[in-house]
Write a protein that holds these residues in place. Structure first.
Motif, mmCIF file in Angstrom:
data_model
loop_
_atom_site.group_PDB
_atom_site.id
_atom_site.type_symbol
_atom_site.label_atom_id
_atom_site.label_comp_id
_atom_site.label_asym_id
_atom_site.label_seq_id
_atom_site.Cartn_x
_atom_site.Cartn_y
_atom_site.Cartn_z
ATOM 1 N N LEU A 64 -4.135 8.740 12.089
ATOM 2 C CA LEU A 64 -5.137 9.075 11.967
ATOM 3 C C LEU A 64 -4.857 10.191 10.015
ATOM 4 C CD1 LEU A 64 -8.960 10.180 13.150
ATOM 5 C CD2 LEU A 64 -7.401 8.271 12.131
ATOM 6 N N SER A 65 -3.471 11.193 10.507
ATOM 7 C CA SER A 65 -2.998 12.513 9.227
ATOM 8 C C SER A 65 -2.036 11.258 8.511
ATOM 9 C CB SER A 65 -2.283 12.869 10.540
ATOM 10 O OG SER A 65 -0.962 12.462 11.190
ATOM 11 N N GLY A 94 0.175 9.572 0.384
ATOM 12 C CA GLY A 94 -0.589 9.821 0.957
ATOM 13 C C GLY A 94 -1.316 8.101 0.688
ATOM 14 N N GLY A 95 -2.702 8.124 1.306
ATOM 15 C CA GLY A 95 -3.054 7.383 1.600
ATOM 16 C C GLY A 95 -4.429 7.439 2.257
ATOM 17 N N GLU A 96 -5.261 6.344 2.203
ATOM 18 C CA GLU A 96 -6.032 5.848 2.845
ATOM 19 C C GLU A 96 -6.716 4.079 4.343
ATOM 20 O OE1 GLU A 96 -7.141 4.139 -1.857
ATOM 21 O OE2 GLU A 96 -8.504 3.123 -0.510
ATOM 22 N N GLN A 97 -7.519 4.797 4.390
ATOM 23 C CA GLN A 97 -7.584 3.250 5.438
ATOM 24 C C GLN A 97 -9.345 3.358 6.428
ATOM 25 O OE1 GLN A 97 -5.447 5.745 9.366
ATOM 26 N NE2 GLN A 97 -6.918 7.064 9.060
ATOM 27 N N ARG A 98 -9.653 2.025 7.157
ATOM 28 C CA ARG A 98 -10.561 1.651 7.064
ATOM 29 C C ARG A 98 -10.653 1.694 8.484
ATOM 30 N NH1 ARG A 98 -14.170 0.834 3.242
ATOM 31 N NH2 ARG A 98 -12.853 0.938 1.163
ATOM 32 N N LEU A 99 -11.491 1.871 9.332
ATOM 33 C CA LEU A 99 -11.202 1.774 11.198
ATOM 34 C C LEU A 99 -12.373 0.817 11.193
ATOM 35 C CD1 LEU A 99 -10.431 4.800 10.730
ATOM 36 C CD2 LEU A 99 -10.040 4.423 13.197
ATOM 37 N N MET A 100 -12.769 -0.561 11.760
ATOM 38 C CA MET A 100 -13.388 -0.976 12.775
ATOM 39 C C MET A 100 -13.328 -1.445 13.964
ATOM 40 S SD MET A 100 -13.124 -4.401 10.527
ATOM 41 C CE MET A 100 -13.685 -3.187 8.471
ATOM 42 N N ARG A 110 -4.308 -0.322 6.145
ATOM 43 C CA ARG A 110 -4.701 1.006 5.587
ATOM 44 C C ARG A 110 -3.292 0.658 4.832
ATOM 45 N NH1 ARG A 110 -0.759 4.820 9.522
ATOM 46 N NH2 ARG A 110 -1.686 6.825 9.561
ATOM 47 N N LEU A 163 -0.934 2.302 2.141
ATOM 48 C CA LEU A 163 0.325 3.935 2.078
ATOM 49 C C LEU A 163 0.363 4.075 0.792
ATOM 50 C CD1 LEU A 163 2.143 4.300 5.391
ATOM 51 C CD2 LEU A 163 -1.078 4.988 5.186
ATOM 52 N N GLU A 164 0.168 5.342 -0.211
ATOM 53 C CA GLU A 164 0.938 5.523 -1.429
ATOM 54 C C GLU A 164 2.798 6.766 -1.161
ATOM 55 O OE1 GLU A 164 -2.426 6.924 -3.757
ATOM 56 O OE2 GLU A 164 -0.520 8.714 -4.486
ATOM 57 N N GLU A 179 6.076 5.279 -8.438
ATOM 58 C CA GLU A 179 5.095 4.930 -8.796
ATOM 59 C C GLU A 179 4.852 3.675 -8.514
ATOM 60 O OE1 GLU A 179 3.046 6.524 -10.640
ATOM 61 O OE2 GLU A 179 1.555 4.677 -11.831
ATOM 62 N N GLY A 201 -8.087 13.101 15.927
ATOM 63 C CA GLY A 201 -7.769 13.741 14.724
ATOM 64 C C GLY A 201 -9.305 14.578 14.958
#
Lengths: 239, 239
Positions: B82-83, B180-186, B211, B213-214, B218, B237
């Motif tokens: 999660l990190s 950075g980034g974002e994620q969805r868990l299911m 996920r 990831l950034e 750019e 986490g």
DNA sequence: TGAATTAACTTGTAAATACAAGTTTGGACG
DNA sequence: CGTCCAAACTTGTATTTACAAGTTAATTCA
């Protein structure tokens, strides 16, 4: 609405901007006032403002870009249960209905599903136990089991939790603030009870979250287990 | 081992202390040198030290206590996916074996499982695609599918990913840093392919992580999907 | 007119300082 | 000897100042 006695300034600023975003004052795509402008508005300095913005970034409300500004991303999609906030503030109170399945009662600890060892003094005292079903847009999504040591929580079992945030009650009535915590996530199959409450068929995969929450009161922890039907609402997190 | 050209100081300090903890220089239960002592050691000031410590707290390496000090919690248990870190650094390289199932190749985007919309220019360029199986202590735990736009990544498909960190290659060879980034868990049920690779039976619940990831470049994003057998290794986490 | 440069913004990093608040330690005093 | 209290630590919060680095927009010059 005052939150607590002496909230540090950066938290005050954080709460204000956060509320502005969820209220639509700042909308997705907008650019927040610059840090210097926010300093003027809130009568403080950049490090303080930046500390507030850091939190908003971490929770996905905004994104920052050097040389440009802080871009509003909107209220985080999905369910930000991975953050510090409880379910209520994570999904917004509007669409969330809480149904109490087992009213708060004092009972022995049930350590069978607990991923964390209990401390000695916690085991000595009884356990305040309750179960809640969270319904979003008429669909049951979360099943919460909460356990906390019965230490200095007078009259808690007679309180009405219905549609109220547990964290709010703890903060306003007992001056207990959630300061952090840890959690383990795993995928499991719903057992009979969870199948029934979350309205899913046998063999349906469920997100199981085992949490230990830390509070401002020394040695006082909350233990909670969340069973989540992630089909409709995925767990969301930024980092 | 230099990491990058001009890492800011607080990150340098963070990396040093982090390494000390994972190397056992500081062990679980130890108390770190005070912030002022760390200032002296690293020739910097408290705000910088505190920024480094903040990260360590957030990732679960240490816990701070006002008036007392920074208590070492050890290397975070479980898998801290999660990190910000990739799998390799999250679980430590020792017990992790990576097997390449599909070697990096250029192909069309497969948007069927993607939780995030592609940008226009990403779709125009091809997609570098590969699949990896992560084995911990002889048990398959993760199945990774990674997709990234084929923009300015010369010779990537001929590189050997075996037991190497993708993030390391991107940073050292292409000067691309994950920011950075974002994620969805299911929770889902394993399909045939996943069943086979993760060595689980039909109907076994699996953690599915989607996920985005950034990076420091750019408009350059990494898309990855992780299928995790959370039976043995729960996702961990802190917050 | 159009392109390049500059100036005026933005956020990112860093230092130096101050005081508040919690913890520990040791010394004074009964 | 034991208790209390003050001093010396620790981290938490906040201000002020400075410069670096990225973006934008206006201005200047060809």
């Amino acid at each position: 609405m005052r939150l607590s006695k002496n909230l540090p300034q950066y938290k005050v600023v954080y709460e204000i901007i956060r509320k502005h975003i969820s209220d639509g004052v700042y909308q997705k795509g907008d650019i927040l006032p610059s840090e210097n402008e926010l300093c003027a508005v809130h009568q403080t300095t950049r490090p303080t403002i930046r500390k507030a913005l850091d939190r908003l970034v971490h929770e996905g409300y905004i994104k920052k870009k050097q040389g440009k500004g802080s871009i509003v991303m909107g209220v985080p999609q999905g369910v930000g249960i991975l953050s510090l906030s409880g379910t209520t503030s994570a999904v917004g109170q509007e669409n969330l209905i809480t149904e109490i399945i087992v009213k708060p009662e004092i009972r022995q600890w049930d350590t069978s599903n607990l991923a964390y060892p209990l401390l000695n003094n916690e085991e000595e005292f009884g356990c305040i136990y309750f179960e809640r079903l969270r319904i979003m847009n008429k669909q049951p999504v979360f099943y919460d089991i909460t356990m906390m040591p019965n230490i200095n929580l007078r009259r808690f079992i007679s309180r009405n939790l219905e549609n109220k945030s547990l964290f709010n009650i703890l903060r306003t009535m007992y001056d207990i603030e959630i300061t952090g915590g840890e959690q383990r996530l795993m995928a499991i199959l719903a057992d009979k009870k969870i199948q029934e409450y979350l309205n899913v068929k046998e063999g349906h995969p469920i997100l199981h979250i085992n949490r230990k929450l830390e509070t401002s009161r020394e040695g006082f922890f909350l233990y909670s287990q969340v069973y989540c039907n992630s089909e409709k609402y995925a767990i969301f997190g930024t980092f």
